[in-house]
Design an enzyme around this catalytic site. Structure first.
Site, mmCIF file in Angstrom:
data_model
loop_
_atom_site.group_PDB
_atom_site.id
_atom_site.type_symbol
_atom_site.label_atom_id
_atom_site.label_comp_id
_atom_site.label_asym_id
_atom_site.label_seq_id
_atom_site.Cartn_x
_atom_site.Cartn_y
_atom_site.Cartn_z
ATOM 1 N N CYS A 227 44.117 40.281 -19.332
ATOM 2 C CA CYS A 227 44.664 39.054 -18.676
ATOM 3 C C CYS A 227 44.002 37.787 -18.747
ATOM 4 O O CYS A 227 44.579 36.661 -18.159
ATOM 5 C CB CYS A 227 45.928 39.138 -17.843
ATOM 6 S SG CYS A 227 44.982 39.954 -16.250
ATOM 7 N N LYS B 140 6.350 73.255 4.922
ATOM 8 C CA LYS B 140 7.159 72.115 5.260
ATOM 9 C C LYS B 140 8.646 72.553 5.950
ATOM 10 O O LYS B 140 9.568 71.786 6.046
ATOM 11 C CB LYS B 140 7.390 71.427 4.142
ATOM 12 C CG LYS B 140 6.213 70.722 3.415
ATOM 13 C CD LYS B 140 6.330 69.731 2.398
ATOM 14 C CE LYS B 140 4.798 69.577 1.658
ATOM 15 N NZ LYS B 140 4.979 68.076 1.072
HETATM 16 N N1 CTP Z 1 6.860 64.856 -0.400
HETATM 17 C C1 CTP Z 1 7.430 63.996 0.599
HETATM 18 N N2 CTP Z 1 6.511 62.991 1.244
HETATM 19 C C2 CTP Z 1 5.539 62.902 0.624
HETATM 20 C C3 CTP Z 1 4.938 63.826 -0.343
HETATM 21 C C4 CTP Z 1 5.789 64.632 -0.888
HETATM 22 O O1 CTP Z 1 8.240 64.266 1.320
HETATM 23 N N3 CTP Z 1 4.610 61.825 1.393
HETATM 24 C C5 CTP Z 1 7.817 65.860 -0.684
HETATM 25 C C6 CTP Z 1 8.366 65.632 -2.177
HETATM 26 O O2 CTP Z 1 9.572 64.858 -2.344
HETATM 27 C C7 CTP Z 1 8.579 67.033 -2.668
HETATM 28 C C8 CTP Z 1 7.594 67.949 -1.711
HETATM 29 O O3 CTP Z 1 7.213 66.970 -0.724
HETATM 30 O O4 CTP Z 1 10.115 67.512 -2.233
HETATM 31 C C9 CTP Z 1 6.472 68.413 -2.476
HETATM 32 O O5 CTP Z 1 5.839 67.310 -2.972
HETATM 33 P P1 CTP Z 1 4.314 67.536 -3.880
HETATM 34 O O6 CTP Z 1 3.847 66.313 -4.483
HETATM 35 O O7 CTP Z 1 4.486 68.493 -4.856
HETATM 36 O O8 CTP Z 1 3.380 67.919 -2.792
HETATM 37 P P2 CTP Z 1 2.547 67.406 -1.570
HETATM 38 O O9 CTP Z 1 2.861 67.729 -0.293
HETATM 39 O O10 CTP Z 1 2.487 65.792 -1.793
HETATM 40 O O11 CTP Z 1 1.251 67.774 -2.328
HETATM 41 P P3 CTP Z 1 0.106 67.472 -3.434
HETATM 42 O O12 CTP Z 1 0.593 66.222 -3.987
HETATM 43 O O13 CTP Z 1 -1.146 67.662 -2.792
HETATM 44 O O14 CTP Z 1 0.363 68.711 -4.197
#
Ligand code: CTP
Length: 405
Positions: A163, A347
């Protein structure tokens, strides 16, 4: 344009579409065409007024079967009873103030309104009208009456109206319509009353005002999880970095940029949440001293960036956990089934979804993912490579099976 529903959902669905006399009837042509192509069996019913806006032949051709409009159509069966028994749902789109009023007032004087009285619980109204008509207390009162007997209503969108005015009353756009219809039809509503917090997409860590460090996460997995949880009745909050995909409808969306923003927003919502899924690809490092002005290359052949580690948000959530179900994601190209249980434990998660990064096949920037679902009791479910929306549904269903049934 992403539409968040699992592709198989519409296969073999049997839906009646009731078209009434509103200008937005033309949009329903697109909806019907999409659903027929997705594998649904659609039977269209048109009111006399609808035929002022669109011809029967359009729907005859799209559905490959004749449109019904006459209550007294000759045949062996009583048509309105037969149709409502034969089909799973009746979607009335657009639903005018007139048809809503007729049904709320108990008048069944044509095929469509008679169908309604056979089984109101199967009916979904998609109202579309002028903003003042939509807010008219009689229309709202009528809708309340219909909802009270189990009829479902798709709330109209806001925007430009035929409209020339603006406001609520628009028939939703195709992606919103299809997603919302999927939410309304999805059963069981196993997360009804639960609050689900999901993080998605990449983060950006600025080097100077226009340059940043990031990763290639599209956000598709997190958005798919948000839609799958919403379809099961959850109250969903999605916190997302700059994503290259559409945000699903029907959820609360909080956009963020950096990992520090993500941490602040996540912690703000965490206490009130039942399930928290960290699917965001958080940058592990950020420039320690970002420049306030654009960095010039003049005179420099090398640029060394100093990076500092970002806080691990998931670990912080693990430390603060009270009764939340905490789900992490672990994307690896290396030893996935060693890394995922380690991260789950370190974690303090309840579940870790481990997914394989295979460039072009699984993980980042592709529509598919190969994953394993691990819980803290050491149970592991191997999920085959599948479409991310299908995977999202599978993950949510496993969560429901483990924690909410
Ligand atoms: N994650 C988070 N904060 C960060 C890094 C990662 O909350 N600074 C969370 C991601 O969202 C995911 C989980 O941790 O759910 C795993 O992330 P990943 O990248 O696989 O592991 P990292 O702990 O960062 O280890 P890396 O990179 O050495 O494998």
């Amino acid at each position: 344009m992403n539409i968040y529903y699992p592709p198989q959902f519409w296969k073999k669905k049997k839906l009646l579409f009731g078209i009434t006399g509103g200008i937005s009837a033309f949009k329903v042509v697109g909806f019907v065409s999409h659903l027929v192509q997705a594998g649904s069996d659609i039977q269209v019913i048109m009111t006399k007024a609808a035929q002022q806006f669109i011809g029967e032949n359009t729907f005859n051709a799209l559905t490959r079967k004749p449109v019904y409009s006459d209550l007294f159509e000759s045949g062996e069966k009583i048509l309105h009873i037969h149709l409502m028994r034969e089909y799973e749902n009746l979607v009335v789109a657009p639903a005018t103030a007139n048809i809503i009023g007729k049904m709320a007032g108990g008048i069944g004087d044509d095929l469509l309104s008679s169908c309604f009285f056979v089984d109101p619980k199967k009916v979904i109204f998609v109202p579309a009208m002028n903003v003042d008509m939509w807010h008219n207390p009689i229309v709202q009162e009528n809708l309340k009456k219909l909802v009270a007997i189990g009829t479902r209503v798709m709330v109209p969108s806001s925007g430009n109206l035929a409209c020339g005015e603006r406001g609520e009353g628009r028939l939703p756009e195709q992606e919103v319509f299809l997603e919302t219809l999927y939410y309304l039809l999805c059963s069981p509503q196993s997360l009804q009353g639960k609050k689900v917090l999901i993080t998605a997409g990449p983060t950006r860590e600025y080097i100077d005002p226009i340059r940043y460090l990031t990763n290639s996460s599209s956000g598709l997995m997190g958005c798919s999880l948000a839609a799958a949880a919403r379809a099961r009745g959850a109250d969903v909050t999605l916190i997302g970095g700059p994503m290259s995909v559409r945000i699903p409808s029907g959820i609360r969306y909080i956009p963020i940029v950096s990992s520090q923003d993500l941490k602040t927003a996540t912690l703000e919502h965490y206490d009130k949440t039942d399930v928290c899924i960290m699917s965001a690809a958080v940058a592990d490092y950020r420039p320690s001293n970002p420049s306030a002005v654009k960095i010039k290359k003049q005179g420099k052949t090398e640029l060394i960036l100093n990076l500092i580690q970002n806080p691990d948000i998931l670990s912080e959530l693990g430390r603060r956990k009270v009764s939340q179900i905490l789900v992490g994601f672990c994307a690896e190209d290396g030893d996935l089934l060693v890394e995922a249980p380690r991260k789950l434990q370190q974690k303090n998660c309840d579940v870790m979804v481990a997914n394989r990064i295979l460039p072009g096949e699984s993980g980042f920037e592709v529509d598919k993912n190969k994953a394993w679902f691990l819980n803290k009791n050491g149970e592991m479910i191997d999920i085959p490579l599948m479409d991310k929306m299908e995977l999202a549904e599978t993950i949510i269903d496993h969560l429901v099976a483990f924690y909410f049934s």
